[in-house]
Motif scaffolding. Structure first.
Motif, PDB file in Angstrom:
ATOM      1  N   ASN A  87       0.844  -1.197   0.000  1.00 47.76           N
ATOM      2  CA  ASN A  87       0.000   0.000   0.000  1.00 47.76           C
ATOM      3  C   ASN A  87       0.876   1.242   0.000  1.00 47.76           C
ATOM      4  O   ASN A  87       1.704   1.417   0.895  1.00 47.76           O
ATOM      5  CB  ASN A  87      -0.894   0.015   1.242  1.00 47.76           C
ATOM      6  N   VAL A  88       0.672   2.096  -1.000  1.00 51.50           N
ATOM      7  CA  VAL A  88       1.420   3.345  -1.052  1.00 51.50           C
ATOM      8  C   VAL A  88       0.876   4.248   0.045  1.00 51.50           C
ATOM      9  O   VAL A  88      -0.304   4.580   0.058  1.00 51.50           O
ATOM     10  CB  VAL A  88       1.292   4.031  -2.428  1.00 51.50           C
ATOM     11  N   ARG A  89       1.742   4.570   1.008  1.00 51.02           N
ATOM     12  CA  ARG A  89       1.334   5.431   2.124  1.00 51.02           C
ATOM     13  C   ARG A  89       1.557   6.890   1.809  1.00 51.02           C
ATOM     14  O   ARG A  89       0.803   7.742   2.245  1.00 51.02           O
ATOM     15  CB  ARG A  89       2.128   5.077   3.387  1.00 51.02           C
ATOM     16  N   GLU A  90       2.623   7.186   1.108  1.00 48.71           N
ATOM     17  CA  GLU A  90       2.971   8.575   0.806  1.00 48.71           C
ATOM     18  C   GLU A  90       3.553   8.643  -0.585  1.00 48.71           C
ATOM     19  O   GLU A  90       4.174   7.699  -1.050  1.00 48.71           O
ATOM     20  CB  GLU A  90       4.047   9.101   1.766  1.00 48.71           C
ATOM     21  N   ALA A  91       3.389   9.768  -1.195  1.00 46.59           N
ATOM     22  CA  ALA A  91       4.062  10.065  -2.441  1.00 46.59           C
ATOM     23  C   ALA A  91       4.660  11.448  -2.269  1.00 46.59           C
ATOM     24  O   ALA A  91       3.947  12.418  -2.104  1.00 46.59           O
ATOM     25  CB  ALA A  91       3.087  10.032  -3.598  1.00 46.59           C
ATOM     26  N   ASP A  92       5.984  11.502  -2.233  1.00 43.20           N
ATOM     27  CA  ASP A  92       6.686  12.757  -2.022  1.00 43.20           C
ATOM     28  C   ASP A  92       7.607  12.990  -3.207  1.00 43.20           C
ATOM     29  O   ASP A  92       8.740  12.521  -3.213  1.00 43.20           O
ATOM     30  CB  ASP A  92       7.462  12.701  -0.710  1.00 43.20           C
ATOM     31  N   GLY A  93       7.098  13.663  -4.200  1.00 43.10           N
ATOM     32  CA  GLY A  93       7.890  13.900  -5.402  1.00 43.10           C
ATOM     33  C   GLY A  93       8.237  12.581  -6.066  1.00 43.10           C
ATOM     34  O   GLY A  93       7.357  11.754  -6.290  1.00 43.10           O
ATOM     35  N   PRO A  94       9.526  12.349  -6.336  1.00 44.35           N
ATOM     36  CA  PRO A  94       9.912  11.116  -7.025  1.00 44.35           C
ATOM     37  C   PRO A  94       9.997   9.908  -6.088  1.00 44.35           C
ATOM     38  O   PRO A  94      10.333   8.825  -6.515  1.00 44.35           O
ATOM     39  CB  PRO A  94      11.288  11.460  -7.581  1.00 44.35           C
ATOM     40  N   ARG A  95       9.679  10.094  -4.818  1.00 45.24           N
ATOM     41  CA  ARG A  95       9.846   9.027  -3.834  1.00 45.24           C
ATOM     42  C   ARG A  95       8.490   8.504  -3.360  1.00 45.24           C
ATOM     43  O   ARG A  95       7.596   9.272  -3.051  1.00 45.24           O
ATOM     44  CB  ARG A  95      10.627   9.595  -2.650  1.00 45.24           C
ATOM     45  N   ARG A  96       8.378   7.181  -3.308  1.00 42.45           N
ATOM     46  CA  ARG A  96       7.160   6.540  -2.823  1.00 42.45           C
ATOM     47  C   ARG A  96       7.484   5.774  -1.541  1.00 42.45           C
ATOM     48  O   ARG A  96       8.473   5.052  -1.486  1.00 42.45           O
ATOM     49  CB  ARG A  96       6.599   5.542  -3.836  1.00 42.45           C
ATOM     50  N   VAL A  97       6.630   5.938  -0.538  1.00 41.40           N
ATOM     51  CA  VAL A  97       6.741   5.149   0.683  1.00 41.40           C
ATOM     52  C   VAL A  97       5.645   4.101   0.607  1.00 41.40           C
ATOM     53  O   VAL A  97       4.461   4.437   0.494  1.00 41.40           O
ATOM     54  CB  VAL A  97       6.591   6.015   1.954  1.00 41.40           C
ATOM     55  N   VAL A  98       6.054   2.843   0.645  1.00 40.77           N
ATOM     56  CA  VAL A  98       5.132   1.733   0.446  1.00 40.77           C
ATOM     57  C   VAL A  98       5.181   0.823   1.669  1.00 40.77           C
ATOM     58  O   VAL A  98       6.251   0.367   2.073  1.00 40.77           O
ATOM     59  CB  VAL A  98       5.512   0.928  -0.816  1.00 40.77           C
ATOM     60  N   ALA A  99       4.017   0.568   2.258  1.00 45.39           N
ATOM     61  CA  ALA A  99       3.916  -0.340   3.406  1.00 45.39           C
ATOM     62  C   ALA A  99       3.643  -1.746   2.900  1.00 45.39           C
ATOM     63  O   ALA A  99       2.699  -1.966   2.137  1.00 45.39           O
ATOM     64  CB  ALA A  99       2.801   0.118   4.336  1.00 45.39           C
ATOM     65  N   LEU A 100       4.489  -2.703   3.321  1.00 45.78           N
ATOM     66  CA  LEU A 100       4.290  -4.102   2.992  1.00 45.78           C
ATOM     67  C   LEU A 100       3.725  -4.809   4.212  1.00 45.78           C
ATOM     68  O   LEU A 100       4.189  -4.582   5.334  1.00 45.78           O
ATOM     69  CB  LEU A 100       5.616  -4.770   2.606  1.00 45.78           C
ATOM     70  N   THR A 101       2.746  -5.665   3.999  1.00 47.57           N
ATOM     71  CA  THR A 101       2.127  -6.422   5.079  1.00 47.57           C
ATOM     72  C   THR A 101       2.038  -7.878   4.664  1.00 47.57           C
ATOM     73  O   THR A 101       1.504  -8.177   3.588  1.00 47.57           O
ATOM     74  CB  THR A 101       0.709  -5.895   5.379  1.00 47.57           C
ATOM     75  N   GLY A 102       2.565  -8.770   5.494  1.00 41.78           N
ATOM     76  CA  GLY A 102       2.483 -10.198   5.219  1.00 41.78           C
ATOM     77  C   GLY A 102       3.839 -10.818   4.983  1.00 41.78           C
ATOM     78  O   GLY A 102       4.852 -10.343   5.484  1.00 41.78           O
ATOM     79  N   ALA A 103       3.846 -11.894   4.208  1.00 44.85           N
ATOM     80  CA  ALA A 103       5.065 -12.668   3.966  1.00 44.85           C
ATOM     81  C   ALA A 103       5.679 -12.329   2.615  1.00 44.85           C
ATOM     82  O   ALA A 103       4.968 -12.142   1.628  1.00 44.85           O
ATOM     83  CB  ALA A 103       4.747 -14.155   4.024  1.00 44.85           C
ATOM     84  N   MET A 104       7.004 -12.256   2.587  1.00 40.49           N
ATOM     85  CA  MET A 104       7.758 -12.125   1.342  1.00 40.49           C
ATOM     86  C   MET A 104       8.450 -13.471   1.135  1.00 40.49           C
ATOM     87  O   MET A 104       9.518 -13.716   1.675  1.00 40.49           O
ATOM     88  CB  MET A 104       8.794 -11.001   1.427  1.00 40.49           C
ATOM     89  N   ASP A 105       7.790 -14.358   0.387  1.00 39.37           N
ATOM     90  CA  ASP A 105       8.325 -15.702   0.192  1.00 39.37           C
ATOM     91  C   ASP A 105       8.039 -16.152  -1.232  1.00 39.37           C
ATOM     92  O   ASP A 105       7.588 -15.362  -2.055  1.00 39.37           O
ATOM     93  CB  ASP A 105       7.751 -16.674   1.229  1.00 39.37           C
ATOM     94  N   TRP A 106       8.289 -17.433  -1.527  1.00 37.44           N
ATOM     95  CA  TRP A 106       8.149 -17.864  -2.919  1.00 37.44           C
ATOM     96  C   TRP A 106       6.699 -17.807  -3.375  1.00 37.44           C
ATOM     97  O   TRP A 106       6.441 -17.694  -4.567  1.00 37.44           O
ATOM     98  CB  TRP A 106       8.826 -19.196  -3.169  1.00 37.44           C
ATOM     99  N   HIS A 107       5.742 -17.860  -2.461  1.00 38.29           N
ATOM    100  CA  HIS A 107       4.340 -17.743  -2.843  1.00 38.29           C
ATOM    101  C   HIS A 107       4.000 -16.321  -3.303  1.00 38.29           C
ATOM    102  O   HIS A 107       3.116 -16.136  -4.135  1.00 38.29           O
ATOM    103  CB  HIS A 107       3.408 -18.084  -1.670  1.00 38.29           C
TER     104      HIS A 107
END
Length: 120
Positions: A9-29
């Motif tokens: 989920n993109v939380r902020e957009a500050d010019g060329p920079r995006r702050v993105v919140a990741l929730t959950g697992a970062m795995d092969w699935h």
């Protein structure tokens, strides 16, 4: 068998920079989803700050996608950095030698005292 879930989920957009919140697992699935959404976000902005405070699990597939996204960002003159890194992910980054790559300014420089990594 339960498949892993991941949301970005993109939380902020500050010019060329995006702050993105990741929730959950970062795995092969979820690696394909993370790669595809990350590439889409990098097309909009070459600089991503990923808030990983709600990442519950990360395996080598998740780390691999982070490295791929960083390569793409750097190739476009950008960066990918992690912020609010939980202990389990911090240990994985340290063991893999990727800590300096993702926890600094995106160029491999160590984090500043109150830098983008937030509380670890």
């Amino acid at each position: 068998m339960n498949k892993s879930a991941l949301s970005l989920n993109v939380r902020e957009a500050d010019g060329p920079r995006r702050v993105v919140a990741l929730t959950g697992a970062m795995d092969w699935h979820t690696a394909t989803q993370l790669r595809e959404e990350g590439v889409r976000l990098l097309a909009d902005s070459p600089h991503l700050v990923l808030d990983v405070s709600a990442v519950t699990f990360c395996d080598s597939s998740g780390l691999s996608v982070l490295v791929q996204l960083r390569r793409r960002a750097v190739g476009a003159g950008g960066s990918v950095v992690l912020t609010r890194v939980p202990g389990h992910l911090l240990r994985l980054l340290e063991i893999s030698g990727l800590g300096p790559v993702f926890l600094g300014d995106g160029a491999g420089h160590p984090p500043e005292q109150d830098g983008p990594h937030g509380s670890r």
